[in-house]
Design a protein around this motif. Structure first.
Motif, mmCIF file in Angstrom:
data_model
loop_
_atom_site.group_PDB
_atom_site.id
_atom_site.type_symbol
_atom_site.label_atom_id
_atom_site.label_comp_id
_atom_site.label_asym_id
_atom_site.label_seq_id
_atom_site.Cartn_x
_atom_site.Cartn_y
_atom_site.Cartn_z
ATOM 1 N N PRO A 53 0.807 -1.225 0.000
ATOM 2 C CA PRO A 53 0.000 0.000 0.000
ATOM 3 C C PRO A 53 0.840 1.275 0.000
ATOM 4 N N GLU A 54 2.096 1.168 0.407
ATOM 5 C CA GLU A 54 2.982 2.333 0.424
ATOM 6 C C GLU A 54 3.764 2.481 -0.887
ATOM 7 N N TYR A 55 3.442 1.674 -1.888
ATOM 8 C CA TYR A 55 4.246 1.666 -3.117
ATOM 9 C C TYR A 55 4.345 3.038 -3.794
ATOM 10 N N PRO A 56 3.260 3.808 -3.925
ATOM 11 C CA PRO A 56 3.398 5.129 -4.566
ATOM 12 C C PRO A 56 4.406 6.026 -3.834
ATOM 13 N N LYS A 57 4.404 5.987 -2.504
ATOM 14 C CA LYS A 57 5.373 6.771 -1.741
ATOM 15 C C LYS A 57 6.787 6.238 -1.980
ATOM 16 N N PHE A 58 6.899 4.929 -2.073
ATOM 17 C CA PHE A 58 8.191 4.305 -2.320
ATOM 18 C C PHE A 58 8.762 4.753 -3.664
ATOM 19 N N VAL A 59 7.927 4.763 -4.692
ATOM 20 C CA VAL A 59 8.374 5.190 -6.017
ATOM 21 C C VAL A 59 8.815 6.641 -5.990
ATOM 22 N N ASP A 60 8.049 7.473 -5.292
ATOM 23 C CA ASP A 60 8.421 8.888 -5.190
ATOM 24 C C ASP A 60 9.775 9.039 -4.524
ATOM 25 N N ARG A 61 10.026 8.266 -3.467
ATOM 26 C CA ARG A 61 11.321 8.315 -2.802
ATOM 27 C C ARG A 61 12.433 7.771 -3.695
ATOM 28 N N PHE A 62 12.111 6.720 -4.427
ATOM 29 C CA PHE A 62 13.077 6.133 -5.360
ATOM 30 C C PHE A 62 13.552 7.193 -6.360
ATOM 31 N N ILE A 63 12.613 7.935 -6.915
ATOM 32 C CA ILE A 63 12.940 8.967 -7.902
ATOM 33 C C ILE A 63 13.735 10.095 -7.258
ATOM 34 N N LYS A 64 13.264 10.582 -6.109
ATOM 35 C CA LYS A 64 13.952 11.685 -5.450
ATOM 36 C C LYS A 64 15.350 11.286 -5.003
ATOM 37 N N GLU A 65 15.479 10.068 -4.519
ATOM 38 C CA GLU A 65 16.801 9.613 -4.088
ATOM 39 C C GLU A 65 17.745 9.504 -5.274
ATOM 40 N N GLY A 66 17.241 8.983 -6.386
ATOM 41 C CA GLY A 66 18.064 8.906 -7.579
ATOM 42 C C GLY A 66 18.521 10.275 -8.040
ATOM 43 N N GLN A 67 17.627 11.248 -7.928
ATOM 44 C CA GLN A 67 17.987 12.617 -8.312
ATOM 45 C C GLN A 67 19.070 13.175 -7.410
ATOM 46 N N ARG A 68 18.976 12.878 -6.111
ATOM 47 C CA ARG A 68 19.969 13.381 -5.169
ATOM 48 C C ARG A 68 21.321 12.702 -5.392
ATOM 49 N N ILE A 69 21.288 11.412 -5.685
ATOM 50 C CA ILE A 69 22.543 10.705 -5.938
ATOM 51 C C ILE A 69 23.173 11.198 -7.235
ATOM 52 N N ALA A 70 22.337 11.405 -8.254
ATOM 53 C CA ALA A 70 22.854 11.921 -9.522
ATOM 54 C C ALA A 70 23.465 13.297 -9.329
ATOM 55 N N GLN A 71 22.827 14.113 -8.501
ATOM 56 C CA GLN A 71 23.376 15.436 -8.211
ATOM 57 C C GLN A 71 24.713 15.305 -7.485
ATOM 58 N N LEU A 72 24.787 14.331 -6.597
ATOM 59 C CA LEU A 72 26.046 14.043 -5.913
ATOM 60 C C LEU A 72 27.142 13.700 -6.916
ATOM 61 N N CYS A 73 26.752 13.055 -8.004
ATOM 62 C CA CYS A 73 27.716 12.615 -9.008
ATOM 63 C C CYS A 73 28.134 13.725 -9.967
ATOM 64 N N THR A 74 27.554 14.915 -9.844
ATOM 65 C CA THR A 74 28.012 16.016 -10.691
ATOM 66 C C THR A 74 29.448 16.398 -10.345
ATOM 67 N N ASN A 75 29.840 16.106 -9.113
ATOM 68 C CA ASN A 75 31.243 16.220 -8.703
ATOM 69 C C ASN A 75 31.679 14.823 -8.313
ATOM 70 N N PRO A 76 32.025 13.968 -9.295
ATOM 71 C CA PRO A 76 32.197 12.532 -9.056
ATOM 72 C C PRO A 76 33.228 12.232 -7.972
ATOM 73 N N HIS A 77 32.902 11.267 -7.148
ATOM 74 C CA HIS A 77 33.822 10.748 -6.145
ATOM 75 C C HIS A 77 34.367 9.432 -6.679
ATOM 76 N N PRO A 78 35.685 9.229 -6.644
ATOM 77 C CA PRO A 78 36.250 8.015 -7.270
ATOM 78 C C PRO A 78 35.819 6.715 -6.614
ATOM 79 N N HIS A 79 35.258 6.797 -5.409
ATOM 80 C CA HIS A 79 34.897 5.579 -4.693
ATOM 81 C C HIS A 79 33.395 5.437 -4.479
ATOM 82 N N ILE A 80 32.609 6.173 -5.269
ATOM 83 C CA ILE A 80 31.153 6.061 -5.247
ATOM 84 C C ILE A 80 30.669 5.743 -6.654
ATOM 85 N N VAL A 81 29.840 4.733 -6.762
ATOM 86 C CA VAL A 81 29.274 4.389 -8.065
ATOM 87 C C VAL A 81 28.452 5.571 -8.571
ATOM 88 N N ARG A 82 28.499 5.825 -9.867
ATOM 89 C CA ARG A 82 27.796 6.967 -10.441
ATOM 90 C C ARG A 82 26.413 6.568 -10.946
#
Length: 224
Positions: A53-82
């Motif tokens: 029942p929480e799946y829509p919230k989960f998807v929203d978090r999945f998308i937002k988290e991906g966006q935050r990680i991608a933003q983190l990768c704008t200044n790539p860290h050599p030891h973090i997957v992009r």
């Protein structure tokens, strides 16, 4: 539905090569980008989560988290997957990441035994720096165990972060959101602070130096 080998995505120029892993939270694939002629990892939620029942919230978090990680990768860290892309294939949400063809820490220790101290310390300094960057971005990995520490040459790379740990719906988090051999007791109760990563990294270092899995935090708590 798990995509079969050879399946070609309709929304992007990827062909599925094989399933890399499948768990309660999600599925990871090795996929070939047909125009770039390079391999990437595509991660998707496990389809059974759609019944939650929480799946829509989960998807929203999945998308937002991906966006935050991608933003983190704008200044790539050599030891973090992009992270390179977020998109939908039909009803399936997808995240595209680096494909690292090397072995992980779990496999290395299983194959050659405990690591020399100097080698282990060097790797864990690298992963510690990666987690510091993650925490500075307001994220918590919550699963930095040996299976999520990959090797690219002489470099350790933290993979699969911020997804299973940070975003699993409440109804499945206690079952799938942590690795009992390397997770602190508080994580079973939904604790999501950076100290979780410190504990897990320390337990992983113990494993690297001894070749043995540490006693679980639950076992130690019961012995107190």
């Amino acid at each position: 539905m798990v995509w079969s080998n050879g399946y070609q995505l309709q929304s992007r120029d990827y062909r599925i090569e094989r399933v890399l892993g499948q768990g309660g939270f999600g599925i990871t694939y090795q996929a070939r980008h047909l125009k770039l002629d390079q391999d990437f990892v595509i991660k998707t939620p496990n389809e059974h989560l759609q019944l939650d029942p929480e799946y829509p919230k989960f998807v929203d978090r999945f998308i937002k988290e991906g966006q935050r990680i991608a933003q983190l990768c704008t200044n790539p860290h050599p030891h973090i997957v992009r992270v390179f892309d977020l998109f939908q294939e039909g009803d399936t949400h997808c995240m595209v990441m680096d494909f690292i063809p090397g072995e992980n820490l779990l496999q290395r220790v299983q194959g050659q035994g405990a690591l020399p101290e100097a080698e282990a310390v060097r790797y864990f300094q690298q992963i510690g720096g990666a987690l510091q960057r993650v925490h500075e971005a307001g994220l918590v990995h919550r699963d930095a165990h040996p299976g999520n520490i990959m090797f690219r040459g002489d470099q350790a790379v933290l993979i699969d972060f911020g997804i299973a740990g940070e975003m699993v719906p409440v109804t499945v988090s206690s079952k799938y959101g942590w690795n009992p051999a390397f997770a602190p007791f508080e994580q079973m109760r939904g604790f999501r602070e950076p100290t979780v990563d410190i504990y897990t990294l320390s337990a992983s270092l113990y494993y690297a130096l001894t070749g043995e899995r540490p006693a679980t935090s639950l076992d130690r708590k019961m012995m107190m």
